[in-house]
Design an enzyme around this catalytic site. Structure first.
Site, PDB file in Angstrom:
ATOM      1  N   GLY A 123       0.566  -1.213  -0.046  1.00 29.13           N
ATOM      2  CA  GLY A 123       0.139  -0.026  -0.215  1.00 29.13           C
ATOM      3  C   GLY A 123       0.855   1.653   0.042  1.00 29.13           C
TER       4      GLY A 123
ATOM      5  N   HIS B 202       4.511   1.829  -8.226  1.00 26.48           N
ATOM      6  CA  HIS B 202       3.591   1.064  -7.635  1.00 26.48           C
ATOM      7  C   HIS B 202       3.020   0.690  -9.020  1.00 26.48           C
ATOM      8  CE1 HIS B 202       4.102   1.361  -3.842  1.00 26.48           C
ATOM      9  NE2 HIS B 202       4.635   0.541  -3.727  1.00 26.48           N
TER      10      HIS B 202
ATOM     11  N   GLY C 258       9.187  -4.352  -8.339  1.00 27.96           N
ATOM     12  CA  GLY C 258      10.204  -2.862  -9.278  1.00 27.96           C
ATOM     13  C   GLY C 258      11.617  -3.013  -8.683  1.00 27.96           C
TER      14      GLY C 258
ATOM     15  N   LEU D 296      11.139   6.405  -6.576  1.00 26.86           N
ATOM     16  CA  LEU D 296       9.841   6.457  -5.367  1.00 26.86           C
ATOM     17  C   LEU D 296       9.709   5.488  -4.147  1.00 26.86           C
ATOM     18  CD1 LEU D 296       7.402   7.549  -8.169  1.00 26.86           C
ATOM     19  CD2 LEU D 296       9.381   9.585  -6.879  1.00 26.86           C
TER      20      LEU D 296
END
Ligand code: PAF
Length: 278
Positions: A31, A37, A147, A184
């Site tokens: 989350g 994402h 990722g 990020l």
């Protein structure tokens, strides 16, 4: 997009998709979703695949002194973002669904899990491997996207899938960065303004070091310089290491694909990043 919290319902929906001949992709997350994402969701959607995103803040991958209780939880905003990006289903089980009373299994992937973050965060990758194996068994995806920012995690999951004969294609998606180069991360929101400004030293130091190693400069000296630069910028450095990009073994041969990885704390926030050495 439907949000599902019960395993039986999840399995029913996925069985329906399968009956229609659909392929299924999984994007596991904890989350606090961001553009990184969403790049995973975009990759997962390619070829008309049905996309399941999971949100589960996995207690088993946090050490006792880590940020489990303050880890950002904002499911409603995450669900909106997933909907906008064409995700088909959000799998958001509770802790009691994931780890019911009596849960006693742990998966440990030795070798790739041992150094780097595995050494700095004992037990972390056992927690990751265990929850990812469960997510794979729950969703049974054809494809799963992770990722490259969590480069060691990606290596652990690739090994897990090979070793346990899981018929799942693992796609690594390049790190998404802010305009100044900072990778990020859901944890970037912990940084105050000054820390955020200084944090850019991490990708910059990695870039300088990777280029110097690529030119053939002495690896030990280059890594020491990178550590000094990070410390001067206000980081407490956990590691800056050059490893083999597949096995993550240290001291890789120059003719092998190599990766430079770093972890460092800016105030209370631990950041990681990595970059290939061309
Ligand atoms: O990368 C993450 O967000 C987590 O480690 C993962 C893969 C969802 C497992 O909890």
């Amino acid at each position: 997009m439907r949000t599902v919290r019960e395993l039986e319902e999840l399995r029913g929906i996925i069985a329906g998709w399968r009956a229609e001949g659909a392929r299924v992709a999984l994007v596991p997350t904890m989350g606090a979703l961001h553009a990184g994402h969403m790049a995973l969701i975009e990759t997962a959607r390619r070829g008309g695949t049905k996309v399941v995103a999971s949100i589960f803040v996995n207690p088993r991958q946090f050490g006792p002194s880590e940020d489990l209780s303050r880890y950002p939880r904002r499911e409603a905003a995450d669900a909106r973002l997933l909907t906008e990006h064409g995700c088909d289903l959000l799998w958001a089980p509770g802790v009691e669904t994931m780890y019911p009373d009596g849960f006693a299994t742990s998966i440990s992937v030795s070798g790739v899990s041992d150094g780097l973050d595995g050494a700095a965060r004992p037990g972390h990758f056992d927690g990751v491997a265990t929850v990812v194996a469960k997510l794979f068994n729950q969703v049974r995806p054809d494809i799963a996207c992770f990722g490259e920012k969590d480069f060691q995690q990606l290596a652990v999951i690739r090994r897990l899938v090979i070793d346990l004969d899981m018929d799942i294609e693992i796609l690594g998606v390049p790190t998404q960065r802010d305009d100044d180069g900072l990778a990020l991360s859901s944890r970037n929101i912990y940084l105050d303004e000054g820390e955020r400004a200084r944090a850019v030293a991490l990708p910059r130091a990695l870039g300088i070091a990777a280029r110097a190693i690529g030119r053939g400069e002495d690896v030990g000296a280059v890594l020491a310089d990178a550590g000094t630069t990070l410390t001067a910028a206000g980081f407490a450095v956990d590691y800056v290491e050059l490893v083999d990009a597949e096995s993550l073994a240290p001291n890789p041969a120059a003719d092998r694909p190599r990766r430079l990885l770093a972890a460092a704390r800016m105030g209370a926030t631990r950041l990681i990043d990595n970059i290939p050495v061309e």
